[in-house]
Write a protein that holds these residues in place. Sequence first.
Motif, PDB file in Angstrom:
ATOM      1  N   HIS A  33       0.817  -1.213   0.000  1.00 22.41           N
ATOM      2  CA  HIS A  33       0.000   0.000   0.000  1.00 22.41           C
ATOM      3  C   HIS A  33       0.852   1.265   0.000  1.00 22.41           C
ATOM      4  O   HIS A  33       0.412   2.310  -0.488  1.00 22.41           O
ATOM      5  CB  HIS A  33      -0.944  -0.002   1.210  1.00 22.41           C
ATOM      6  CG  HIS A  33      -0.244   0.155   2.521  1.00 22.41           C
ATOM      7  ND1 HIS A  33       0.371  -0.899   3.164  1.00 22.41           N
ATOM      8  CD2 HIS A  33      -0.040   1.241   3.317  1.00 22.41           C
ATOM      9  CE1 HIS A  33       0.904  -0.471   4.293  1.00 22.41           C
ATOM     10  NE2 HIS A  33       0.674   0.807   4.413  1.00 22.41           N
ATOM     11  N   TYR A 507      -1.640  -3.216   7.991  1.00 20.80           N
ATOM     12  CA  TYR A 507      -1.604  -2.346   6.808  1.00 20.80           C
ATOM     13  C   TYR A 507      -2.336  -2.950   5.611  1.00 20.80           C
ATOM     14  O   TYR A 507      -2.175  -2.478   4.498  1.00 20.80           O
ATOM     15  CB  TYR A 507      -0.150  -2.050   6.431  1.00 20.80           C
ATOM     16  CG  TYR A 507       0.605  -1.334   7.520  1.00 20.80           C
ATOM     17  CD1 TYR A 507       0.355   0.002   7.799  1.00 20.80           C
ATOM     18  CD2 TYR A 507       1.557  -1.992   8.280  1.00 20.80           C
ATOM     19  CE1 TYR A 507       1.031   0.666   8.803  1.00 20.80           C
ATOM     20  CE2 TYR A 507       2.247  -1.339   9.283  1.00 20.80           C
ATOM     21  CZ  TYR A 507       1.983  -0.023   9.547  1.00 20.80           C
ATOM     22  OH  TYR A 507       2.656   0.630  10.546  1.00 20.80           O
ATOM     23  N   LEU A 538      -5.597   3.548   3.727  1.00 17.32           N
ATOM     24  CA  LEU A 538      -4.580   2.675   3.144  1.00 17.32           C
ATOM     25  C   LEU A 538      -4.771   2.496   1.647  1.00 17.32           C
ATOM     26  O   LEU A 538      -3.803   2.360   0.894  1.00 17.32           O
ATOM     27  CB  LEU A 538      -4.623   1.305   3.834  1.00 17.32           C
ATOM     28  CG  LEU A 538      -4.244   1.304   5.321  1.00 17.32           C
ATOM     29  CD1 LEU A 538      -4.559  -0.048   5.950  1.00 17.32           C
ATOM     30  CD2 LEU A 538      -2.761   1.634   5.492  1.00 17.32           C
TER      31      LEU A 538
END
Length: 629
Positions: A33, A507, A538
């Motif tokens: 990301h 994440y 994200l």
Amino acid sequence: PAAVALAVSAAHWPVLTAQALTLDDESYVTNNHLVRHPSWGSVGQFFGEVRRPSTVGGYYQPLTMTALMLDWALGARVDDLRVFHRTSLGLHVLNTILVILILYRVFGRPVPAALVGLLFGVHPMTVEPVAWITERKTLLAACFSLAAVLQYLAYVRRPAWWRYGSLLVLFSLALLSKPTSTPLPVLLLVLDVWPLRRLSRPAVLEKLPLFAIAGVSAVITFISQAETATVTLPHEYTRWWIPLTVCHNLLFYPWKMVWPAELTSFNAYPEPFGLSHPRVLAGVLGTAVLISALVLSWRWTRALLAGWVFFFVAVFPTLGVIGFTHLIAADKYVYLPVLGLLLTLTWLLVRLSVWPGAAARLGGRAALVVLVLLSGAAAYGTRRQLAHWQTTEALYVHMLSLTPNAAMLHDDLGNELTRLGRLDEAITQFETAIRLGPELSKPHNNIGVALLRQGRNTAAIPHLEEAIRLNPEFAAAENSLGTALAQLQQYDAAFPHFQRALALSPYMPDIHVNVANILAWRRQWPAAAAEYEQALRLRPDLAFAHNGLGLCFVQLQQPERASASFREAIRQQPGDVEGYRNLGRLLLSQQQVAEAIEVYEAALRIAPDDKLLQAARNAALARRADAAP
């Protein structure tokens, strides 16, 4: 150099259409990301996460990750790798020019330097670092290392503090790209022995700042690798493992340079790994002969032994003395070390051209012609090798043709077949991977995902549970198991798995969405909205997260924010009618009937046979008719 640059570009030109993704490209680009959302925050995270990089398991390499992020900002995408390859090809051409300049600076002969540089530039063993997205690190580290060598040669000729300072900076940048550049101070000492012939106490002392930088980098590399991946120390191997590995590679690499056939990114250890295997035995015997010949050559010239010592020292971090991979060798590992052999080859060409006598001069010209012909053959081999990189499936089929019992390759091919929607073929590959590597956790997770896509949740669950048993910190498997249970409407059973996945991999936006979905099912609207918002921080292009967030705002009686979320979902995925459907309902609830009709009609242009949309549009039309005077 300009002509050589054109030739190298022409040889590697098909890389611009290559679309293969392989091995760790997923963690570097596909699911990273930070790379996919360029920002100063991403750069700060790349450089700030020293001990434990969060998005890529392994050593600290912030400059490489930043370079990939910049390519994404310039338009590179998972389904269009041209920008990535354009940058990599440009770096390779630049590296070729740097090699030529180094050879010219050392020997002062432009034609031999250019032809040897040409052979380096078009050689098939350079395909892997150019075509493999992840190997941007090899190209970057080599670029800064070669520039550092060139600057060192300039410093030796005309010492100046700014030249030495720029050498330190270039070395640091190389280490921030890939720590395999660590031996550079030793390589400069080898150059001091030959061809510079200036080895002395002052020459050693001037390298101390370089050794200090290398030491700090080595410590960081070991810690970050141990924290996020695996490290095998020498005492953990069996007695003869390291010597046999070194001997194998000291013959394997030169042989591949001379005869670059059957090149692959997956060079597995020979089985059985011992003297009973012909390749291992040939490596031991060949190394003994090579060392004897090099030692004897010292009586006549330093060139042969010094060139090989340069190669050996440069390739040493990847020889497996400290293990960080399950492969025995890779083309990418010799990209920079080959400079030592190129120095020796250039020296030989120069000597042939300056020896007295007409026969010697003729031999020198013949050698140059042979080098041109070899470069042409190498360029042809490069084109053939690049053909395997045009699609991911073709690349894995090629690698499996050379290593048919590699469980990881069957697993990765299955992933690509899953992506292509060929689920039955994918499941066959995963089953083969499980049979060949029963200790591997990823094939169990991946076959579970494929079974989920077929709607076979009950069959998927045992595989996902086995993946977690084999790797208790497997976030993707926890997420997949939670998904399987949620699809069976076992939401309370699914939630702990999503929470565990989130703790292991905070994440991953998809995991935040799954947690949010359960919270929304429990009618915990503020908590669900917070998870949707985190997922969108994200990855802002997740239309289903925008839809989920909009529904939370509806329940929280925040219609303006709900409307903005639904409209953003439509903008991100205009071909999906869910955003239109949600926005239409919201507009009707706000008595905005005319705009709701427009939204439904826009959705029906996308899905004209959708009965629910037709019914909603008709109901809105009826409301407008009832409201008419």
